[in-house]
Design a protein around this motif. Structure first.
Motif, PDB file in Angstrom:
ATOM      1  N   ARG A  37       0.855  -1.328   0.048  1.00  0.00           N
ATOM      2  CA  ARG A  37      -0.030   0.020  -0.230  1.00  0.00           C
ATOM      3  C   ARG A  37       0.914   1.148  -0.190  1.00  0.00           C
ATOM      4  O   ARG A  37       0.644   2.210  -0.478  1.00  0.00           O
ATOM      5  N   GLU A  40       2.140   2.050  -3.260  1.00  0.00           N
ATOM      6  CA  GLU A  40       1.349   2.748  -4.278  1.00  0.00           C
ATOM      7  C   GLU A  40       1.250   4.174  -3.919  1.00  0.00           C
ATOM      8  O   GLU A  40       1.408   5.144  -4.650  1.00  0.00           O
ATOM      9  N   LYS A 133      -6.603   5.819  -3.923  1.00  0.00           N
ATOM     10  CA  LYS A 133      -7.133   4.684  -4.481  1.00  0.00           C
ATOM     11  C   LYS A 133      -8.052   5.047  -5.543  1.00  0.00           C
ATOM     12  O   LYS A 133      -8.311   4.495  -6.595  1.00  0.00           O
ATOM     13  N   GLN A 137      -8.348   4.876  -9.564  1.00  0.00           N
ATOM     14  CA  GLN A 137      -9.517   4.346 -10.226  1.00  0.00           C
ATOM     15  C   GLN A 137     -10.105   5.134 -11.274  1.00  0.00           C
ATOM     16  O   GLN A 137     -10.537   4.646 -12.372  1.00  0.00           O
TER      17      GLN A 137
END
Length: 169
Positions: A37, A40, A133, A137
């Motif tokens: 995580r 990212e 996130k 997306q």
């Protein structure tokens, strides 16, 4: 000026419900997931991240540093807590760079502030990670739609020739 985010690994795992549940099954898997995580997060934010884990209760351990997916992972040496490692490290780091520490430990937050760094709660990190996130997306969906719409606008014969050309290269 480089920007660093120092993470108190076990403090974050124990405060992040998904990671805590994973740690109950496998601490190793929870550590891996945290590093994934943060890789990212680091990629999106463009900052340097260091995750520090306690190994102070493990007999005979030496300090261990690894680089995993661009994240520096530190396991402290025997009789050294993550807190004490971070406290020493922050004093040196904050003289030359911008630094923040992620922990929910109130005493640690006070030491971090006194050492010239800023503090971030685990809750703030979780919220920021969730936002990132969602942004990733959305961008992925937009790029996919743009790709699909471009192929729909090209004559099928030209598209076929381009595909043949691409395969030869």
């Amino acid at each position: 000026m480089k920007e660093y985010l120092i993470i108190d690994g076990y403090n974050v795992i124990n405060a992040w419900s998904e990671l805590k549940a994973l740690a109950e099954e496998s601490l190793e898997e929870a550590r891996i997931e945290l590093v994934e995580r943060m890789a990212e997060y680091q990629s999106y934010k463009g900052i340097n991240i260091i995750v520090v884990f306690d190994a102070h209760m493990v007999k005979g351990t030496m300090e261990k540093n690894d680089a995993i997916k661009g994240i520096k992972v530190v396991f402290t040496k025997e009789k050294e807590t993550a807190d004490s490692y971070i406290e020493k490290f922050i004093v040196q780091l904050s003289k030359r760079h911008r630094a923040a520490v992620v922990t929910n430990d109130w005493a640690e937050q006070q030491v971090v502030l006194g050492g010239g760094a800023t503090r971030t709660s685990v809750r703030e990190l979780i919220i920021d990670y969730g936002t990132i996130k969602q942004n990733i997306q959305r961008k992925t969906e937009v790029l996919k739609q743009e790709k699909d719409s471009l192929s729909n606008r090209i004559d099928p014969l030209i598209l076929e020739k381009l595909e043949k050309f691409r395969r030869r290269s």
